[in-house]
Design a protein around this motif. Structure first.
Motif: not given
Length: 279
Positions: A157, A160, A162-165
């Motif tokens: 987070e 930035e 988190t969208h590819v975790q």
């Protein structure tokens, strides 16, 4: 410029700024590869709380110094002290345990694992690594994994990402892999992070995020940084002090504006781009 002047940074640029206690003290290290002397009795210090830049032409010995500090290659002579402890010749994992971490110019992610798994793998002494704990201490293993997952999600987070975790790390862009490398160091709350060319191969948008993260980690979390970088705009805008190496030795050290205005540095290491801008 004479040899004596070149090897005396106080004469060339003034005394390096006193930012705090000496965190890393590299004392007169040397390293030979066959008949080539890659590091020639180099000494330098990194003070707590600074973002220190290490620059110089290709072959100046910068990466070898990084490898000596982090235990990938032992120096032939000299000492390396970290927080007053002699770490000379320790293995990389032992140095890592002292909270001295590094990233690489070419990221070394585990490509077949997810981004989240890459971070959860980092913490040391995970009790689940021992098969008998997996059998007889399942609750403790599960609690530790949950703690590692929570910390990894916090790091993602912050960066930035988190969208590819759940994405395979191999599928990330070059800039995202650099952020992941930085994130892996954050999993152990480091005291000092060595960054090897964080700007290399990164688009300007992601580079801005990397630079912003480094600044915030330094100011907000008290992490100290030593970075090798060839992007002079990044170095001059981010680092203070700046150390210049040449032929395996420290040539000049000082605040970026003084290093930038030093004529020998402009001509030999900055390719004339700043000299042209100031003419």
């Amino acid at each position: 410029m004479t040899t004596a002047e070149q090897t005396n940074p106080k004469e060339a640029t003034g005394s390096p700024p006193d930012r705090g206690e000496v965190l890393l003290d590299v004392q007169d290290i040397a390293k030979n590869f066959g008949g080539l002397r890659a590091v020639d009795h180099c000494s330098l210090t990194v003070r707590r709380g600074t973002i220190t830049g290490l620059i110089g032409p290709n072959g100046a010995g910068k990466t070898t110094v990084f490898n000596n500090i982090t235990g990938f290659i032992a120096p032939d002579s000299g000492r390396i002290l970290f927080q007053g402890i002699d770490i000379t010749g320790l293995r990389p994992d032992q140095i890592f345990a002292h909270k001295l971490c590094r990233t690489f110019q070419i990221p070394r992610e585990h490509g077949s694992m997810s981004v989240l798994e890459n971070l959860m793998l980092v913490p040391t002494q995970q009790i689940g690594e021992h098969i008998w704990n997996a059998w007889f201490r399942r609750g403790a293993v599960r609690r530790q994994e949950e703690q590692n997952r929570d910390k990894a999600l916090e790091v993602l987070e912050y960066l930035e990402l988190t969208h590819v975790q759940d994405e395979y790390a191999a599928n990330l862009s070059g800039g995202q892999k650099k952020l992941l490398e930085l994130g892996r160091t954050l999993m152990v709350d480091p005291e000092l992070v060595l960054l090897d060319e964080p700007a290399a191969g990164v688009n300007r948008s992601l580079l801005k995020r990397i630079v912003t993260n480094i600044r915030h980690l330094s100011s907000e979390r008290g992490i100290t940084f030593l970075l090798i970088e060839h992007d002079m705009n990044t170095v001059m805008n981010l680092c203070d002090p700046v150390i210049v190496m040449s032929e395996g030795r420290k040539l000049v050290e000082g605040p970026p504006e003084e290093v930038r205005s030093n004529q020998s540095v402009l001509e030999a290491y900055l390719g004339g781009q700043y000299a042209a801008a100031e003419s």
